[in-house]
Write a protein that holds these residues in place. Structure first.
Motif, mmCIF file in Angstrom:
data_model
loop_
_atom_site.group_PDB
_atom_site.id
_atom_site.type_symbol
_atom_site.label_atom_id
_atom_site.label_comp_id
_atom_site.label_asym_id
_atom_site.label_seq_id
_atom_site.Cartn_x
_atom_site.Cartn_y
_atom_site.Cartn_z
ATOM 1 N N TYR A 80 -39.687 28.446 -15.274
ATOM 2 C CA TYR A 80 -40.672 29.095 -16.143
ATOM 3 C C TYR A 80 -41.549 30.076 -15.353
ATOM 4 O O TYR A 80 -41.831 31.180 -15.829
ATOM 5 N N ILE A 81 -41.970 29.676 -14.178
ATOM 6 C CA ILE A 81 -42.820 30.553 -13.364
ATOM 7 C C ILE A 81 -42.059 31.818 -12.974
ATOM 8 O O ILE A 81 -42.617 32.922 -12.991
ATOM 9 N N GLU A 82 -40.778 31.672 -12.643
ATOM 10 C CA GLU A 82 -39.965 32.848 -12.301
ATOM 11 C C GLU A 82 -39.858 33.804 -13.492
ATOM 12 O O GLU A 82 -39.987 35.016 -13.336
ATOM 13 N N ARG A 83 -39.639 33.278 -14.696
ATOM 14 C CA ARG A 83 -39.566 34.132 -15.894
ATOM 15 C C ARG A 83 -40.923 34.800 -16.157
ATOM 16 O O ARG A 83 -40.984 35.963 -16.535
ATOM 17 N N LEU A 84 -41.995 34.054 -15.955
ATOM 18 C CA LEU A 84 -43.329 34.635 -16.151
ATOM 19 C C LEU A 84 -43.608 35.719 -15.114
ATOM 20 O O LEU A 84 -44.224 36.746 -15.440
ATOM 21 N N ASN A 85 -43.159 35.528 -13.879
ATOM 22 C CA ASN A 85 -43.310 36.566 -12.853
ATOM 23 C C ASN A 85 -42.567 37.837 -13.248
ATOM 24 O O ASN A 85 -43.089 38.945 -13.096
ATOM 25 N N GLU A 86 -41.351 37.677 -13.759
ATOM 26 C CA GLU A 86 -40.573 38.841 -14.195
ATOM 27 C C GLU A 86 -41.267 39.551 -15.354
ATOM 28 O O GLU A 86 -41.328 40.787 -15.389
#
Length: 77
Positions: free
Chosen positions: A58-64
């Protein structure tokens, strides 16, 4: 006739400026929301509320998403 053309021109500029300000504000709020969600997700991960594998995803998707919003924000400003 000159007054009509001038009036239409002034209204056009005012409309563009207002739309630009709203777009900038909305993008800024969207970026802020994503940053808040990343903070909450990190807290939930650290607290053991959510599994680290899911939290990292989830954090990776939010970073993107944040990067895309910032890129768009920079283009219009």
């Amino acid at each position: 006739m000159k007054k009509l053309i001038l009036s239409v021109g002034v209204l056009g500029v005012m409309s563009f400026t207002t739309n630009q300000i709203m777009t900038t504000y909305e993008l800024s709020e969207a970026i802020n929301n994503v940053q808040d969600m990343k903070e909450w997700m990190t807290y939930d991960q650290d607290s053991g509320i959510i599994d680290s594998v899911y939290a990292d995803y989830y954090i990776e998707r939010l970073n993107e998403t944040e990067d895309l919003l910032i890129e768009h924000f920079d283009k219009i400003n």
